[in-house]
Write a protein that holds these residues in place. Sequence first.
Motif, PDB file in Angstrom:
ATOM      1  N   ILE A   1      -5.794  13.775  -4.452  1.00 47.32           N
ATOM      2  CA  ILE A   1      -5.064  13.279  -5.613  1.00 47.32           C
ATOM      3  C   ILE A   1      -6.034  13.143  -6.789  1.00 47.32           C
ATOM      4  CG2 ILE A   1      -3.632  11.414  -6.542  1.00 47.32           C
ATOM      5  CD1 ILE A   1      -2.266  12.759  -4.260  1.00 47.32           C
ATOM      6  N   PRO A   2      -5.708  13.701  -7.947  1.00 53.30           N
ATOM      7  CA  PRO A   2      -6.629  13.628  -9.085  1.00 53.30           C
ATOM      8  C   PRO A   2      -6.734  12.221  -9.666  1.00 53.30           C
ATOM      9  CG  PRO A   2      -4.592  14.751  -9.697  1.00 53.30           C
ATOM     10  CD  PRO A   2      -4.533  14.543  -8.221  1.00 53.30           C
ATOM     11  N   SER A   3      -7.745  12.003 -10.464  1.00 50.25           N
ATOM     12  CA  SER A   3      -8.094  10.656 -10.934  1.00 50.25           C
ATOM     13  C   SER A   3      -7.084  10.065 -11.910  1.00 50.25           C
ATOM     14  CB  SER A   3      -9.477  10.676 -11.586  1.00 50.25           C
ATOM     15  OG  SER A   3      -9.501  11.572 -12.679  1.00 50.25           O
ATOM     16  N   HIS A   4      -6.249  10.891 -12.549  1.00 53.91           N
ATOM     17  CA  HIS A   4      -5.303  10.343 -13.531  1.00 53.91           C
ATOM     18  C   HIS A   4      -4.035   9.790 -12.872  1.00 53.91           C
ATOM     19  CE1 HIS A   4      -3.615  14.395 -12.952  1.00 53.91           C
ATOM     20  NE2 HIS A   4      -2.480  13.916 -13.408  1.00 53.91           N
ATOM     21  N   VAL A   5      -3.938   9.897 -11.551  1.00 53.64           N
ATOM     22  CA  VAL A   5      -2.730   9.483 -10.822  1.00 53.64           C
ATOM     23  C   VAL A   5      -2.982   8.176 -10.079  1.00 53.64           C
ATOM     24  CG1 VAL A   5      -1.080  10.126  -9.014  1.00 53.64           C
ATOM     25  CG2 VAL A   5      -2.007  11.883 -10.558  1.00 53.64           C
ATOM     26  N   THR A   6      -2.001   7.287 -10.123  1.00 55.09           N
ATOM     27  CA  THR A   6      -2.004   6.076  -9.304  1.00 55.09           C
ATOM     28  C   THR A   6      -1.123   6.315  -8.081  1.00 55.09           C
ATOM     29  OG1 THR A   6      -2.291   4.648 -11.235  1.00 55.09           O
ATOM     30  CG2 THR A   6      -1.436   3.618  -9.237  1.00 55.09           C
ATOM     31  N   VAL A   7      -1.635   5.994  -6.904  1.00 55.35           N
ATOM     32  CA  VAL A   7      -0.863   6.144  -5.668  1.00 55.35           C
ATOM     33  C   VAL A   7      -0.553   4.758  -5.121  1.00 55.35           C
ATOM     34  CG1 VAL A   7      -0.808   7.096  -3.330  1.00 55.35           C
ATOM     35  CG2 VAL A   7      -1.979   8.340  -5.157  1.00 55.35           C
ATOM     36  N   LEU A   8       0.731   4.464  -4.993  1.00 59.99           N
ATOM     37  CA  LEU A   8       1.194   3.182  -4.474  1.00 59.99           C
ATOM     38  C   LEU A   8       1.741   3.404  -3.068  1.00 59.99           C
ATOM     39  CD1 LEU A   8       1.734   0.168  -5.144  1.00 59.99           C
ATOM     40  CD2 LEU A   8       3.967   0.866  -6.018  1.00 59.99           C
ATOM     41  N   ILE A   9       1.046   2.883  -2.062  1.00 55.71           N
ATOM     42  CA  ILE A   9       1.475   3.048  -0.666  1.00 55.71           C
ATOM     43  C   ILE A   9       2.058   1.728  -0.176  1.00 55.71           C
ATOM     44  CG2 ILE A   9       0.762   3.579   1.683  1.00 55.71           C
ATOM     45  CD1 ILE A   9      -1.217   5.516   0.646  1.00 55.71           C
ATOM     46  N   ASP A  10       3.340   1.750   0.086  1.00 55.34           N
ATOM     47  CA  ASP A  10       4.082   0.567   0.509  1.00 55.34           C
ATOM     48  C   ASP A  10       3.961   0.437   2.032  1.00 55.34           C
ATOM     49  OD1 ASP A  10       5.951  -1.405   1.078  1.00 55.34           O
ATOM     50  OD2 ASP A  10       7.381  -0.681  -0.410  1.00 55.34           O
ATOM     51  N   GLU A  11       3.257  -0.610   2.469  1.00 56.64           N
ATOM     52  CA  GLU A  11       2.999  -0.824   3.889  1.00 56.64           C
ATOM     53  C   GLU A  11       3.816  -1.998   4.441  1.00 56.64           C
ATOM     54  OE1 GLU A  11      -1.494   0.470   4.723  1.00 56.64           O
ATOM     55  OE2 GLU A  11      -1.372  -1.283   3.389  1.00 56.64           O
ATOM     56  N   ALA A  12       5.061  -2.096   4.032  1.00 57.73           N
ATOM     57  CA  ALA A  12       5.890  -3.235   4.422  1.00 57.73           C
ATOM     58  C   ALA A  12       6.000  -3.379   5.942  1.00 57.73           C
ATOM     59  CB  ALA A  12       7.284  -3.103   3.808  1.00 57.73           C
ATOM     60  N   TYR A  13       5.922  -2.259   6.671  1.00 55.96           N
ATOM     61  CA  TYR A  13       6.129  -2.288   8.125  1.00 55.96           C
ATOM     62  C   TYR A  13       4.839  -2.033   8.905  1.00 55.96           C
ATOM     63  CZ  TYR A  13      10.993  -2.060   6.692  1.00 55.96           C
ATOM     64  OH  TYR A  13      12.197  -2.332   6.102  1.00 55.96           O
ATOM     65  N   ILE A  14       3.698  -2.110   8.254  1.00 55.80           N
ATOM     66  CA  ILE A  14       2.447  -1.688   8.879  1.00 55.80           C
ATOM     67  C   ILE A  14       2.078  -2.538  10.095  1.00 55.80           C
ATOM     68  CG2 ILE A  14       0.904  -3.106   7.453  1.00 55.80           C
ATOM     69  CD1 ILE A  14       0.300   0.566   8.451  1.00 55.80           C
ATOM     70  N   GLU A  15       2.435  -3.829  10.098  1.00 53.97           N
ATOM     71  CA  GLU A  15       2.064  -4.693  11.230  1.00 53.97           C
ATOM     72  C   GLU A  15       2.833  -4.345  12.505  1.00 53.97           C
ATOM     73  OE1 GLU A  15       0.557  -7.182   7.787  1.00 53.97           O
ATOM     74  OE2 GLU A  15       2.420  -6.085   8.167  1.00 53.97           O
ATOM     75  N   PHE A  16       3.952  -3.612  12.374  1.00 51.61           N
ATOM     76  CA  PHE A  16       4.690  -3.146  13.556  1.00 51.61           C
ATOM     77  C   PHE A  16       4.076  -1.876  14.139  1.00 51.61           C
ATOM     78  CE2 PHE A  16       8.105  -5.401  11.182  1.00 51.61           C
ATOM     79  CZ  PHE A  16       8.469  -6.325  12.150  1.00 51.61           C
ATOM     80  N   CYS A  17       3.228  -1.247  13.387  1.00 48.55           N
ATOM     81  CA  CYS A  17       2.664   0.051  13.765  1.00 48.55           C
ATOM     82  C   CYS A  17       1.543  -0.113  14.792  1.00 48.55           C
ATOM     83  CB  CYS A  17       2.141   0.739  12.507  1.00 48.55           C
ATOM     84  SG  CYS A  17       1.287   2.290  12.799  1.00 48.55           S
ATOM     85  N   GLU A  18       1.393   0.868  15.671  1.00 52.53           N
ATOM     86  CA  GLU A  18       0.296   0.853  16.633  1.00 52.53           C
ATOM     87  C   GLU A  18      -1.031   0.866  15.879  1.00 52.53           C
ATOM     88  OE1 GLU A  18       0.862   3.904  19.684  1.00 52.53           O
ATOM     89  OE2 GLU A  18       2.990   3.924  19.069  1.00 52.53           O
TER      90      GLU A  18
END
Length: 524
Positions: free
Chosen positions: A345-362
């Motif tokens: 991903i180039p530097s001019h882009v913001t990436v928002l990763i929504d981890e609402a369910y991450i604690e359920f993940c292995e």
Amino acid sequence: NAAVSSSNHKKIWELTGNELQQILQTNIIGPFLCSKEVIQWAKKNRHHIRIINVSSGIVDKGAPYLGAYTISKMGLEGLTISVANDAIDDRLISIVSIKPRSVRTYMTKSFFPKKEYLAMDYPDVLAPVFLYAATAQRNEILGKSLDEPCFSADPGAAITMENKLPLIQPLKMQTPVYRSEYRDKGGAYMHFLQNPFGFCPSVVEVLSKVVNNPSVHQYPDPNYTQLREAISAYLNVDPSDISFGTGSSELIDRAIRIFASKRGNIIITKPTWAHVVWPSCIKYDFLPIEVPYTGSVKRKNIKHDLQGILDAINDWTKLVYLVNPCNPTGSIVEKEELRSFLRQIPSHVTVLIDEAYIEFCEPEKRLNLALEYKEVNCRLIGLRTFSKFFALSGFRVGYAYGNPDTINYLERLSLTFNISSMSQLAALTALKDKAFQEKVYKHNFSERKRICEELDQMDIPNMPSQTNFIVFDCPMDREKMRLEMMKEGIFMPNIDAALGGNLTATAVGLYEHNQKILNLLSKY
């Protein structure tokens, strides 16, 4: 209104000086000279006048091959504001501009393909906004730029609000009310995908002890010091790398306002968690680019099309929003695949990763974003909530984490005292209760595995999940299934619209609730 564009199919630098000058003379100098003459006449004769400039929606974003026209209409907006500013104390003069939609005119016929032109409305659809502009009170319209599509959708809102807010209706979620008689039946409220145990007993204990403590009735700690330090330790990040919001929803909205722009674009997946993303994009006048998932439930391989997202990124791209693990499919991006994606991903882009369910993940499938945002070129933000795994949705606590500069930008639109004292204490207590967290995780893991295995035995296609819900191809009418379970006091999630076909989802509840759902499905 001159209704003059420019030479078709020419980039702005391909125009001659005479071609540009012709457009500016007609679309700016002409209105300026007309305004000047009529204003001088009005002042001499003490006569009230109203000037209505016909602008264009093109001023918001521009368009290819219409550079001269765009410049002229932006100039016309500037003329409208300038006259309004100079006439603020002269009540003889009022001025307003209108940004109409494209309608059938000689100009549009000469520019647009025939199919697009024939899909346009006739000009008379614009009459209501012109009538209003001509007859409204001066203090309602002075210097205002009326967005005609917004006015047509909701005149009152268009008069009162700016941008595209008139196109937004209040979000009214239709959710079933859970009553005590359902609980007596051994029912469960699974609609919003929280863990089936509710919040941990230690939260109940702590809050019951402090409810009469004067400190919780005062303004909360605006820096969220204790909670910030606890999350810092939980994620192994610096305390300054964290920003808090009233649920992750508020942080998503804030990120869209800060990192997106009208002339940029936002990339989201299709489907995605749309309750916040789409309303926020519409009210701030952003149009997302949707990248569909790949795979199918039948092949058990639905996933984000990361290459498709990378292909969609261009110099205009401002924000990428990705839910991982994904709502509404339950899938997760493999760690190495996600790591490779973020590094491209180039530097001019913001990436928002929504981890609402991450604690359920292995655990072995989770990519630690805290280690990644220091290694990538883009602005990377991880987003988490206490609503799902910790079942504290009523307390509205969400947080974002990223490098200090990015979080500093995100903090600029935060509200003071965003999270109450009770909410801070509830989240802090839940974060410390490791035994309860282990209980929730183990139960969800084992029941999720069992449900998928039983669905497989019934030949019901289903999607492997790393969340607390499972998508499957329903063998019966989906609404009938939910109504049948409601009779048992069990309220199932309804994300049918996002999934399409006859796909639906069930939350991972307690054993007895899961079994009632499986028993019903086994009949079909």
